[in-house]
Design a protein around this motif. Sequence first.
Motif, PDB file in Angstrom:
ATOM      1  N   UNK A   1     -55.027   8.498  66.852  1.00  0.00           N
ATOM      2  CA  UNK A   1     -54.952   7.400  67.615  1.00  0.00           C
ATOM      3  C   UNK A   1     -53.707   6.431  67.280  1.00  0.00           C
ATOM      4  N   UNK A   2     -54.092   5.905  65.941  1.00  0.00           N
ATOM      5  CA  UNK A   2     -53.189   4.801  65.319  1.00  0.00           C
ATOM      6  C   UNK A   2     -51.607   5.394  65.293  1.00  0.00           C
ATOM      7  N   UNK A   3     -51.619   6.492  64.730  1.00  0.00           N
ATOM      8  CA  UNK A   3     -50.164   7.331  64.601  1.00  0.00           C
ATOM      9  C   UNK A   3     -49.313   7.477  65.834  1.00  0.00           C
ATOM     10  N   UNK A   4     -50.284   7.832  67.038  1.00  0.00           N
ATOM     11  CA  UNK A   4     -49.514   7.891  68.306  1.00  0.00           C
ATOM     12  C   UNK A   4     -49.329   6.687  69.100  1.00  0.00           C
ATOM     13  N   UNK A   5     -50.326   5.834  68.760  1.00  0.00           N
ATOM     14  CA  UNK A   5     -49.734   4.268  69.461  1.00  0.00           C
ATOM     15  C   UNK A   5     -48.622   3.733  68.664  1.00  0.00           C
ATOM     16  N   UNK A   6     -48.505   3.962  67.393  1.00  0.00           N
ATOM     17  CA  UNK A   6     -47.386   3.401  66.647  1.00  0.00           C
ATOM     18  C   UNK A   6     -46.045   3.943  67.087  1.00  0.00           C
ATOM     19  N   UNK A   7     -45.960   5.455  67.293  1.00  0.00           N
ATOM     20  CA  UNK A   7     -44.986   6.155  67.893  1.00  0.00           C
ATOM     21  C   UNK A   7     -44.474   5.680  69.145  1.00  0.00           C
ATOM     22  N   UNK A   8     -45.551   5.433  69.996  1.00  0.00           N
ATOM     23  CA  UNK A   8     -45.242   4.915  71.540  1.00  0.00           C
ATOM     24  C   UNK A   8     -44.758   3.453  71.586  1.00  0.00           C
ATOM     25  N   UNK A   9     -44.994   2.691  70.468  1.00  0.00           N
ATOM     26  CA  UNK A   9     -44.596   1.382  70.209  1.00  0.00           C
ATOM     27  C   UNK A   9     -43.165   1.536  69.634  1.00  0.00           C
ATOM     28  N   UNK A  10     -42.866   2.365  68.660  1.00  0.00           N
ATOM     29  CA  UNK A  10     -41.432   2.400  68.355  1.00  0.00           C
ATOM     30  C   UNK A  10     -40.682   2.871  69.514  1.00  0.00           C
ATOM     31  N   UNK A  11     -40.966   3.683  70.302  1.00  0.00           N
ATOM     32  CA  UNK A  11     -39.978   4.216  71.180  1.00  0.00           C
ATOM     33  C   UNK A  11     -39.848   3.228  72.209  1.00  0.00           C
ATOM     34  N   UNK A  12     -40.749   2.555  72.815  1.00  0.00           N
ATOM     35  CA  UNK A  12     -40.641   1.306  73.491  1.00  0.00           C
ATOM     36  C   UNK A  12     -39.871   0.121  73.066  1.00  0.00           C
TER      37      UNK A  12
END
Length: 353
Positions: free
Chosen positions: A8-19
């Motif tokens: 979940x942390x890795x997915x959230x970090x990826x979404x934060x990066x993209x946004x």
Amino acid sequence: MKKWAPLLLSVVLLLIQIMGYLQLRRFPAFVEKWYSMGIYTYISRAMRIGLGWIPFSFGDILYVLIIILVIRWFVIHFKEVVTLSRKRYTQVFTALNIILAFFHFAWGFNYYRQPLNEILELDATYTDEELIRVTQKLVFTANALHEQLQPVDSLKVEFTRSQSELFELAPSGFSNLGAVYPSLDYGPASIKKSLLTLPLTYMGYSGYLNPITGEAQTNGYIDNYKTPVLILHEMSHQLGFAKENEANFIAVLAGMNHDDLYFQYSATIFALGYCLNDLSMKDPLQMELARAAMHYGIIENYQDLRDFWAPYNDNVIEKISQKTYESYLKANNQPDGMRTYSYVVALLVNYYK
């Protein structure tokens, strides 16, 4: 829940990066000042100094190794990937985070910098009359250069220098340009023939910049009028002009300001080709008049490039790679993809009118 936390942390970090990257597009002046004209100038020079002395493409070898390792990883862990293993998917998303962050820090933030017309204080629009006038100027210049390089006006200009020789000559165009626009002074060089020229050709590419190593790569098979301006185009990417249309314009400026007549001719007829294409859509009669005023040898140079690409046109590899690259450009702040004629022509017209 703890078992799912790393994924979940890795997915959230990826979404934060993209946004975060999407939001950064709204602040081009910030990117221009602090990254493109700030941090990136040191990154770019460091990469070119660090790898420019190696006579072969280190980046191509790195790409091949990465592809082999990725395939190997998927083969070994195929069953776990198919069965949605938390551990393997955590590794995948962690790798994506690292790759995306490194890409942007090493080069990718340049996609969000200020438009080149704003940097050079040029208008982004032009009239048909201005287009016709600049096209006529380019025809005159192209004819004059053709006369100096080829005494028979019906024959093409022959480009006989090797790419290695052109690599040595190319930087002086930016040195001359740097006297007018200091930010365009090139500095240490790292320009190489791609070791992957054969697949590159089937994919329909003349060259590329490796954002991981900062090396400018050229298609080693190309030895026609486009070769000098192609080299300058990839060098423009190294200077931080990520968008294809802007790199084309910078390449034209560097070529036209080069001391070598072959570089001048290459850049001039490259720019002329853009204007003729645009003119053919807006005023076909004026395009035909401009074409009739050109030395036939210039048309032969254009045909030489078409002949080079003819055996590779419309193959499956090219269609897939071009479609993929089109999507890549649109994802990186170039909504028109590879259809960028009008902006290149706007820069040309407003600079040379």
